[in-house]
Write a protein that holds these residues in place. Structure first.
Motif, PDB file in Angstrom:
ATOM      1  N   ASN A  30       0.895  -1.158   0.000  1.00 26.76           N
ATOM      2  CA  ASN A  30       0.000   0.000   0.000  1.00 26.76           C
ATOM      3  C   ASN A  30       0.930   1.204   0.000  1.00 26.76           C
ATOM      4  OD1 ASN A  30      -1.461  -2.175   1.973  1.00 26.76           O
ATOM      5  ND2 ASN A  30      -2.920  -1.151   0.641  1.00 26.76           N
ATOM      6  N   PHE A  31       0.950   1.928  -1.098  1.00 22.32           N
ATOM      7  CA  PHE A  31       1.951   2.976  -1.257  1.00 22.32           C
ATOM      8  C   PHE A  31       1.432   4.323  -0.779  1.00 22.32           C
ATOM      9  CE2 PHE A  31       2.759  -0.250  -4.589  1.00 22.32           C
ATOM     10  CZ  PHE A  31       3.988  -0.694  -4.109  1.00 22.32           C
ATOM     11  N   LEU A  32       2.264   5.026  -0.037  1.00 22.73           N
ATOM     12  CA  LEU A  32       1.883   6.340   0.481  1.00 22.73           C
ATOM     13  C   LEU A  32       1.817   7.349  -0.668  1.00 22.73           C
ATOM     14  CD1 LEU A  32       3.916   6.865   3.760  1.00 22.73           C
ATOM     15  CD2 LEU A  32       1.454   7.217   3.481  1.00 22.73           C
ATOM     16  N   VAL A  33       0.725   8.125  -0.721  1.00 20.10           N
ATOM     17  CA  VAL A  33       0.608   9.137  -1.774  1.00 20.10           C
ATOM     18  C   VAL A  33       0.325  10.530  -1.206  1.00 20.10           C
ATOM     19  CG1 VAL A  33      -0.051   7.569  -3.650  1.00 20.10           C
ATOM     20  CG2 VAL A  33      -1.828   8.489  -2.141  1.00 20.10           C
ATOM     21  N   ASP A  34      -0.078  10.607   0.056  1.00 18.11           N
ATOM     22  CA  ASP A  34      -0.432  11.901   0.650  1.00 18.11           C
ATOM     23  C   ASP A  34       0.849  12.666   1.033  1.00 18.11           C
ATOM     24  OD1 ASP A  34      -1.025  13.916   2.564  1.00 18.11           O
ATOM     25  OD2 ASP A  34      -2.971  12.984   2.958  1.00 18.11           O
ATOM     26  N   GLN A  35       1.111  13.741   0.281  1.00 18.98           N
ATOM     27  CA  GLN A  35       2.384  14.469   0.456  1.00 18.98           C
ATOM     28  C   GLN A  35       2.505  15.100   1.841  1.00 18.98           C
ATOM     29  OE1 GLN A  35       4.965  14.135  -1.551  1.00 18.98           O
ATOM     30  NE2 GLN A  35       3.668  12.803  -2.794  1.00 18.98           N
ATOM     31  N   VAL A  67      -2.848   7.870  10.540  1.00 19.04           N
ATOM     32  CA  VAL A  67      -2.796   7.962   9.071  1.00 19.04           C
ATOM     33  C   VAL A  67      -4.019   7.244   8.491  1.00 19.04           C
ATOM     34  CG1 VAL A  67      -1.402   7.527   7.012  1.00 19.04           C
ATOM     35  CG2 VAL A  67      -0.267   7.958   9.203  1.00 19.04           C
ATOM     36  N   PRO A  68      -4.917   8.001   7.841  1.00 17.58           N
ATOM     37  CA  PRO A  68      -6.149   7.383   7.320  1.00 17.58           C
ATOM     38  C   PRO A  68      -5.899   6.593   6.039  1.00 17.58           C
ATOM     39  CG  PRO A  68      -6.119   9.743   6.851  1.00 17.58           C
ATOM     40  CD  PRO A  68      -4.874   9.452   7.634  1.00 17.58           C
ATOM     41  N   PRO A  69      -6.808   5.638   5.709  1.00 17.83           N
ATOM     42  CA  PRO A  69      -6.622   4.782   4.524  1.00 17.83           C
ATOM     43  C   PRO A  69      -6.404   5.551   3.231  1.00 17.83           C
ATOM     44  CG  PRO A  69      -8.487   4.020   5.835  1.00 17.83           C
ATOM     45  CD  PRO A  69      -8.037   5.309   6.454  1.00 17.83           C
ATOM     46  N   GLU A  70      -7.064   6.725   3.095  1.00 16.13           N
ATOM     47  CA  GLU A  70      -6.960   7.433   1.808  1.00 16.13           C
ATOM     48  C   GLU A  70      -5.577   8.062   1.563  1.00 16.13           C
ATOM     49  OE1 GLU A  70      -9.289   7.710   4.129  1.00 16.13           O
ATOM     50  OE2 GLU A  70      -9.481   9.795   4.782  1.00 16.13           O
ATOM     51  N   SER A  71      -4.664   7.914   2.533  1.00 11.54           N
ATOM     52  CA  SER A  71      -3.291   8.409   2.325  1.00 11.54           C
ATOM     53  C   SER A  71      -2.477   7.445   1.467  1.00 11.54           C
ATOM     54  CB  SER A  71      -2.571   8.558   3.666  1.00 11.54           C
ATOM     55  OG  SER A  71      -3.358   9.255   4.577  1.00 11.54           O
ATOM     56  N   PHE A  72      -3.063   6.261   1.159  1.00 14.81           N
ATOM     57  CA  PHE A  72      -2.327   5.221   0.426  1.00 14.81           C
ATOM     58  C   PHE A  72      -3.030   4.888  -0.882  1.00 14.81           C
ATOM     59  CE2 PHE A  72      -2.066   4.481   4.982  1.00 14.81           C
ATOM     60  CZ  PHE A  72      -0.752   4.097   5.233  1.00 14.81           C
ATOM     61  N   ARG A  73      -2.258   4.307  -1.795  1.00 12.14           N
ATOM     62  CA  ARG A  73      -2.846   3.708  -2.987  1.00 12.14           C
ATOM     63  C   ARG A  73      -2.237   2.321  -3.176  1.00 12.14           C
ATOM     64  NH1 ARG A  73      -3.070   8.222  -6.761  1.00 12.14           N
ATOM     65  NH2 ARG A  73      -4.435   9.017  -5.156  1.00 12.14           N
ATOM     66  N   PRO A  74      -2.992   1.236  -3.260  1.00 14.29           N
ATOM     67  CA  PRO A  74      -4.419   1.200  -2.945  1.00 14.29           C
ATOM     68  C   PRO A  74      -4.650   1.466  -1.453  1.00 14.29           C
ATOM     69  CG  PRO A  74      -3.538  -1.023  -3.176  1.00 14.29           C
ATOM     70  CD  PRO A  74      -2.424  -0.102  -3.533  1.00 14.29           C
ATOM     71  N   ALA A  75      -5.871   1.930  -1.110  1.00 15.59           N
ATOM     72  CA  ALA A  75      -6.188   2.232   0.285  1.00 15.59           C
ATOM     73  C   ALA A  75      -6.354   0.928   1.064  1.00 15.59           C
ATOM     74  CB  ALA A  75      -7.463   3.056   0.347  1.00 15.59           C
ATOM     75  N   PRO A  76      -5.653   0.790   2.194  1.00  9.38           N
ATOM     76  CA  PRO A  76      -5.880  -0.413   3.007  1.00  9.38           C
ATOM     77  C   PRO A  76      -7.261  -0.368   3.652  1.00  9.38           C
ATOM     78  CG  PRO A  76      -4.410   1.121   4.134  1.00  9.38           C
ATOM     79  CD  PRO A  76      -4.710   1.728   2.800  1.00  9.38           C
ATOM     80  N   LYS A  77      -7.715  -1.510   4.163  1.00 15.95           N
ATOM     81  CA  LYS A  77      -9.063  -1.545   4.759  1.00 15.95           C
ATOM     82  C   LYS A  77      -9.037  -1.017   6.188  1.00 15.95           C
ATOM     83  CE  LYS A  77     -11.203  -5.129   2.018  1.00 15.95           C
ATOM     84  NZ  LYS A  77     -10.056  -5.609   1.214  1.00 15.95           N
TER      85      LYS A  77
END
Ligand code: SAM
Length: 262
Positions: A13-18, A170-180
């Protein structure tokens, strides 16, 4: 290079939130001369800002596709030995081969986070600190105080060796794909060896496992092979309590008592 398809088996799950990435890096506070190793660099979300602040960075990565990508993305850093890529499983990696004092960081694959934590615990003498992204539920268990629902074997097995602090949600939407699940950043600082009160770590682990093996049962039941009523009385511990009611210091006292008695 083509885009990378996240692999579930490697907990990708890769971090995308800068903003979150910047917050994590400022919590780590890298200094140019630090000896640092990142577990699972993935697509470089943390690797890139860390490399900006460090003279050198080690990374340990298991996924061959990601390793090829890192070599492609950081040719200069790899050639100038600013970045050292160790291909392989972090669970089998010998951290004693890296320079000490060592700082360990990583957004860990959640499917192997507990075994990884125990693997790192074997190197505490060489380690200054560790910063990890983990499932929030795991972080809550690591830092839990006794007599709370999250308190358990993980809390007791880590707290006698580490000072630990939850730093960031750190909320799920900080990653792609978002973890559950929700995630969190935890800081772990090994206690100085002289401050580790446990005399026999194997015995301590055995007592902790026995006590939490049947969580709902009283200590009288779970520790019956180790302590009789007289021993409970001598220790000043009520045998009707359950494992979750015993503070880490109490577990240490029980293990040291048994260690001194044989
Ligand atoms: N650091 C990146 C980020 O924050 O976006 C990726 C984090 S991702 C949650 C976990 C990374 O650990 C992936 O790159 C995955 O391939 C790698 N990984 C999984 N299992 C591993 C293992 N046993 N040893 C080393 N790396 C592993």
């Amino acid at each position: 290079m083509s885009s990378h398809k996240a692999k579930k088996k490697f907990g990708q799950n890769f971090l995308v939130d800068q903003q979150i990435i910047a917050d994590i890096v400022s919590a780590i506070r890298p200094e140019p001369d630090d000896n640092m190793v990142e577990i699972g660099p993935g697509l470089g979300a943390l690797t890139r800002p860390l490399l900006k602040r460090l003279n050198h960075l080690h990374v340990v990565e298991i996924d061959r596709d990601i390793i090829a990508r890192l070599e492609n993305d950081y040719p200069q850093e790899a050639a100038s030995r600013k970045l050292t890529i160790h291909a392989g499983d972090a669970l089998a990696f010998d951290f004693a081969t890296l320079p000490a004092p060592l700082r360990i960081v990583g957004n860990l694959p959640y499917n192997i986070s507990s075994p990884l934590l125990f693997h790192f615990a074997a190197y505490t003498e060489r380690v200054t600190d560790m910063h990890f992204m983990l499932q929030n539920e795991v972080v809550e268990r690591m830092v839990a105080e006794h007599s709370t629902p999250a308190y358990g074997r993980l809390s007791v097995m880590l707290q006698y060796r580490f000072y630990m602090e939850k730093l960031l949600d750190v909320p799920p939407e900080s990653f792609r794909p978002a973890p559950k699940v929700d995630s969190a950043i935890v800081r772990m600082i090994p206690l100085p060896i002289a401050e580790i009160a446990v005399k026999n770590e194997r015995l301590y682990a055995q007592i902790v496992s026995a006590a939490f093996g049947q969580r709902r049962k009283t200590l009288r039941n779970t520790l019956r092979d180790h302590l009789d009523e007289a021993a409970f009385a001598e220790l000043g511990i009520d045998s009707q309590l359950r494992a979750e009611n015993l503070a880490v210091e109490d577990f240490i006292r029980v293990a040291n008592y048994l260690n001194d008695r044989v």
